[in-house]
Design a protein around this motif. Structure first.
Motif, PDB file in Angstrom:
ATOM      1  N   LEU A   1      46.424  15.509  -4.402  1.00  0.00           N
ATOM      2  CA  LEU A   1      46.475  16.915  -3.990  1.00  0.00           C
ATOM      3  C   LEU A   1      46.517  17.846  -5.195  1.00  0.00           C
ATOM      4  CD1 LEU A   1      48.941  16.622  -0.970  1.00  0.00           C
ATOM      5  CD2 LEU A   1      46.456  16.940  -0.885  1.00  0.00           C
ATOM      6  N   THR A   2      47.205  17.420  -6.260  1.00  0.00           N
ATOM      7  CA  THR A   2      47.266  18.244  -7.473  1.00  0.00           C
ATOM      8  C   THR A   2      45.904  18.332  -8.135  1.00  0.00           C
ATOM      9  OG1 THR A   2      49.592  17.623  -7.819  1.00  0.00           O
ATOM     10  CG2 THR A   2      48.405  18.539  -9.702  1.00  0.00           C
ATOM     11  N   LEU A   3      45.208  17.198  -8.273  1.00  0.00           N
ATOM     12  CA  LEU A   3      43.873  17.222  -8.865  1.00  0.00           C
ATOM     13  C   LEU A   3      42.889  18.010  -8.002  1.00  0.00           C
ATOM     14  CD1 LEU A   3      43.558  13.542 -10.186  1.00  0.00           C
ATOM     15  CD2 LEU A   3      43.802  15.637 -11.543  1.00  0.00           C
ATOM     16  N   THR A   4      43.028  17.909  -6.686  1.00  0.00           N
ATOM     17  CA  THR A   4      42.192  18.706  -5.785  1.00  0.00           C
ATOM     18  C   THR A   4      42.404  20.192  -6.027  1.00  0.00           C
ATOM     19  OG1 THR A   4      42.179  16.993  -4.061  1.00  0.00           O
ATOM     20  CG2 THR A   4      41.720  19.243  -3.356  1.00  0.00           C
ATOM     21  N   THR A   5      43.661  20.579  -6.210  1.00  0.00           N
ATOM     22  CA  THR A   5      43.988  21.983  -6.461  1.00  0.00           C
ATOM     23  C   THR A   5      43.398  22.455  -7.783  1.00  0.00           C
ATOM     24  OG1 THR A   5      46.069  21.672  -5.252  1.00  0.00           O
ATOM     25  CG2 THR A   5      45.876  23.654  -6.597  1.00  0.00           C
ATOM     26  N   LEU A   6      43.548  21.656  -8.836  1.00  0.00           N
ATOM     27  CA  LEU A   6      43.040  22.041 -10.150  1.00  0.00           C
ATOM     28  C   LEU A   6      41.514  22.083 -10.169  1.00  0.00           C
ATOM     29  CD1 LEU A   6      45.488  20.042 -12.456  1.00  0.00           C
ATOM     30  CD2 LEU A   6      45.503  22.500 -11.949  1.00  0.00           C
ATOM     31  N   LEU A   7      40.870  21.117  -9.517  1.00  0.00           N
ATOM     32  CA  LEU A   7      39.411  21.130  -9.416  1.00  0.00           C
ATOM     33  C   LEU A   7      38.936  22.380  -8.682  1.00  0.00           C
ATOM     34  CD1 LEU A   7      36.674  19.653  -9.781  1.00  0.00           C
ATOM     35  CD2 LEU A   7      37.115  18.519  -7.598  1.00  0.00           C
ATOM     36  N   SER A   8      39.615  22.727  -7.604  1.00  0.00           N
ATOM     37  CA  SER A   8      39.264  23.924  -6.837  1.00  0.00           C
ATOM     38  C   SER A   8      39.475  25.182  -7.669  1.00  0.00           C
ATOM     39  CB  SER A   8      40.112  23.993  -5.559  1.00  0.00           C
ATOM     40  OG  SER A   8      39.945  22.833  -4.777  1.00  0.00           O
ATOM     41  N   ALA A   9      40.558  25.204  -8.449  1.00  0.00           N
ATOM     42  CA  ALA A   9      40.828  26.357  -9.305  1.00  0.00           C
ATOM     43  C   ALA A   9      39.739  26.519 -10.359  1.00  0.00           C
ATOM     44  CB  ALA A   9      42.194  26.212  -9.969  1.00  0.00           C
ATOM     45  N   ALA A  10      39.284  25.410 -10.938  1.00  0.00           N
ATOM     46  CA  ALA A  10      38.227  25.471 -11.948  1.00  0.00           C
ATOM     47  C   ALA A  10      36.928  26.001 -11.349  1.00  0.00           C
ATOM     48  CB  ALA A  10      38.014  24.085 -12.559  1.00  0.00           C
ATOM     49  N   ILE A  11      36.583  25.534 -10.157  1.00  0.00           N
ATOM     50  CA  ILE A  11      35.363  26.019  -9.501  1.00  0.00           C
ATOM     51  C   ILE A  11      35.528  27.473  -9.092  1.00  0.00           C
ATOM     52  CG2 ILE A  11      33.905  25.722  -7.447  1.00  0.00           C
ATOM     53  CD1 ILE A  11      34.374  22.711  -7.725  1.00  0.00           C
ATOM     54  N   GLY A  12      36.747  27.844  -8.678  1.00  0.00           N
ATOM     55  CA  GLY A  12      37.023  29.252  -8.385  1.00  0.00           C
ATOM     56  C   GLY A  12      36.837  30.123  -9.615  1.00  0.00           C
ATOM     57  N   ALA A  13      37.275  29.637 -10.777  1.00  0.00           N
ATOM     58  CA  ALA A  13      37.105  30.390 -12.028  1.00  0.00           C
ATOM     59  C   ALA A  13      35.634  30.527 -12.389  1.00  0.00           C
ATOM     60  CB  ALA A  13      37.871  29.704 -13.155  1.00  0.00           C
ATOM     61  N   LEU A  14      34.835  29.521 -12.065  1.00  0.00           N
ATOM     62  CA  LEU A  14      33.395  29.586 -12.339  1.00  0.00           C
ATOM     63  C   LEU A  14      32.687  30.589 -11.429  1.00  0.00           C
ATOM     64  CD1 LEU A  14      32.466  25.829 -12.893  1.00  0.00           C
ATOM     65  CD2 LEU A  14      32.126  27.691 -14.527  1.00  0.00           C
ATOM     66  N   LEU A  15      33.025  30.557 -10.127  1.00  0.00           N
ATOM     67  CA  LEU A  15      32.339  31.420  -9.166  1.00  0.00           C
ATOM     68  C   LEU A  15      32.947  32.815  -9.087  1.00  0.00           C
ATOM     69  CD1 LEU A  15      31.717  28.838  -6.293  1.00  0.00           C
ATOM     70  CD2 LEU A  15      30.168  29.538  -8.122  1.00  0.00           C
ATOM     71  N   ARG A  16      34.270  32.921  -9.352  1.00  0.00           N
ATOM     72  CA  ARG A  16      34.987  34.195  -9.426  1.00  0.00           C
ATOM     73  C   ARG A  16      35.074  34.938  -8.097  1.00  0.00           C
ATOM     74  NH1 ARG A  16      32.803  37.381 -14.637  1.00  0.00           N
ATOM     75  NH2 ARG A  16      30.826  37.201 -13.517  1.00  0.00           N
ATOM     76  N   ARG A  17      34.652  34.350  -7.030  1.00  0.00           N
ATOM     77  CA  ARG A  17      34.733  34.976  -5.709  1.00  0.00           C
ATOM     78  C   ARG A  17      35.284  33.955  -4.720  1.00  0.00           C
ATOM     79  NH1 ARG A  17      34.227  38.410  -8.671  1.00  0.00           N
ATOM     80  NH2 ARG A  17      32.806  40.218  -8.678  1.00  0.00           N
ATOM     81  N   THR A  18      36.189  34.404  -3.862  1.00  0.00           N
ATOM     82  CA  THR A  18      36.895  33.496  -2.965  1.00  0.00           C
ATOM     83  C   THR A  18      35.969  32.856  -1.933  1.00  0.00           C
ATOM     84  OG1 THR A  18      38.915  34.802  -3.226  1.00  0.00           O
ATOM     85  CG2 THR A  18      38.823  33.297  -1.350  1.00  0.00           C
ATOM     86  N   THR A  19      35.166  33.679  -1.267  1.00  0.00           N
ATOM     87  CA  THR A  19      34.338  33.156  -0.176  1.00  0.00           C
ATOM     88  C   THR A  19      33.304  32.132  -0.646  1.00  0.00           C
ATOM     89  OG1 THR A  19      34.646  35.195   1.095  1.00  0.00           O
ATOM     90  CG2 THR A  19      32.810  33.763   1.738  1.00  0.00           C
ATOM     91  N   PRO A  20      32.508  32.410  -1.693  1.00  0.00           N
ATOM     92  CA  PRO A  20      31.569  31.383  -2.160  1.00  0.00           C
ATOM     93  C   PRO A  20      32.263  30.101  -2.596  1.00  0.00           C
ATOM     94  CG  PRO A  20      31.003  33.521  -3.093  1.00  0.00           C
ATOM     95  CD  PRO A  20      32.336  33.684  -2.426  1.00  0.00           C
ATOM     96  N   ALA A  21      33.415  30.228  -3.260  1.00  0.00           N
ATOM     97  CA  ALA A  21      34.142  29.032  -3.697  1.00  0.00           C
ATOM     98  C   ALA A  21      34.605  28.219  -2.494  1.00  0.00           C
ATOM     99  CB  ALA A  21      35.330  29.426  -4.576  1.00  0.00           C
ATOM    100  N   LEU A  22      35.098  28.898  -1.461  1.00  0.00           N
ATOM    101  CA  LEU A  22      35.529  28.196  -0.249  1.00  0.00           C
ATOM    102  C   LEU A  22      34.361  27.493   0.424  1.00  0.00           C
ATOM    103  CD1 LEU A  22      38.026  30.721   1.406  1.00  0.00           C
ATOM    104  CD2 LEU A  22      38.553  28.420   0.583  1.00  0.00           C
ATOM    105  N   VAL A  23      33.228  28.176   0.498  1.00  0.00           N
ATOM    106  CA  VAL A  23      32.042  27.579   1.146  1.00  0.00           C
ATOM    107  C   VAL A  23      31.609  26.323   0.391  1.00  0.00           C
ATOM    108  CG1 VAL A  23      29.594  27.925   1.646  1.00  0.00           C
ATOM    109  CG2 VAL A  23      31.246  29.739   2.174  1.00  0.00           C
TER     110      VAL A  23
END
Length: 252
Positions: A157-179
């Motif tokens: 779960l921690t690695l999932t969170t960090l991976l998601s955070a990194a992709i969020g930092a790349l995309l910089r927008r919540t909705t595209p990152a969630l999709v």
């Protein structure tokens, strides 16, 4: 020089922790994830003794909700890195802390500090519920097996969170990152596992599965917990590195 750098890192980490723990959406996400896990644990536990699941271990039943539980931690990671872009607060952050590489690294470290205990508590709540409800009908587990499995689930779960955070930092927008992330975890990856079984273990979520769930006797191409952890960590480090590189080069 070293003492000055240490103080700088400590101040940045403290600032990132403060921002994270005072963000209401973080605690709402964690609370919603906890409630969802308890509800799912109750459902899986009640279904367990009625059929074949009654012969499964308490750990298998208690962690059966992990496939759904990970969605909350995906959202948590995305919120941690995308929330500042929503209202333009990122400009204030970068004005106050111009060392972008340090700032994003400390944000991810702060996220890990918050995520690890919460991931353990949430994962353990399902196991505890299953143990309390079906300890007389399911096979009792060894304490060391419980610790190893919960450690693996917490790590996943921690690695999932960090991976998601990194992709969020790349995309910089919540909705595209969630999709992108929810689409991968819940649609693309399950389909690819069916159509490309030979390479399914290279996907981070599939490799991470073996961090906490022991393989069944009829599985092929299985991974050990250490190999699963290594593959997932590699994916996470790659995306964190790419996120830091892009974060340092582009405009806020």
């Amino acid at each position: 020089m070293s003492a000055s750098s240490s103080r700088k890192i400590t101040r940045i980490l403290g600032a990132e922790l403060d921002k994270l723990v005072t963000l209401p959406l973080v605690w709402r996400t964690l609370m919603g994830t906890f409630i969802l896990n308890v509800v799912l644990a109750a459902a899986f536990t009640s279904a367990g003794p009625q059929g074949a699941a009654g012969t499964q271990s308490i750990l298998n039943i208690g962690l059966a909700s992990m496939g759904y539980l990970q969605a909350g931690f995906i959202i948590l990671g995305i919120l941690a890195t995308c929330s500042e872009y929503t209202g333009g607060q990122i400009r204030t952050t970068l004005t106050t802390i111009p060392w972008r590489g340090f700032q994003l690294s400390m944000k991810l470290l702060a996220l890990a500090i918050v995520t690890i205990p919460m991931a353990f508590i949430i994962a353990a709540s399902g196991v505890l519920y299953a143990f309390m409800m079906i300890r007389d009908t399911a096979f009792v587990i060894e304490i060391d097996a419980m610790i190893k499995t919960l450690a693996g689930a917490t790590g996943y779960l921690t690695l999932t969170t960090l991976l998601s955070a990194a992709i969020g930092a790349l995309l910089r927008r919540t909705t595209p990152a969630l999709v992108v992330l929810l689409g991968h975890y819940f649609i693309v990856s399950p389909l690819l596992r069916d159509f490309l079984p030979r390479i399914k273990n290279v996907f981070p979520d599939t490799a991470g599965y073996y961090m906490y769930m022991p393989p069944t006797s009829n599985e092929i191409n299985i991974l050990t917990p250490m190999k699963g952890t290594g593959i997932f960590m590699l994916w996470t480090l790659i995306f964190i590195t790419v996120a830091i590189v892009f974060y340092r080069k582009r405009d806020a």
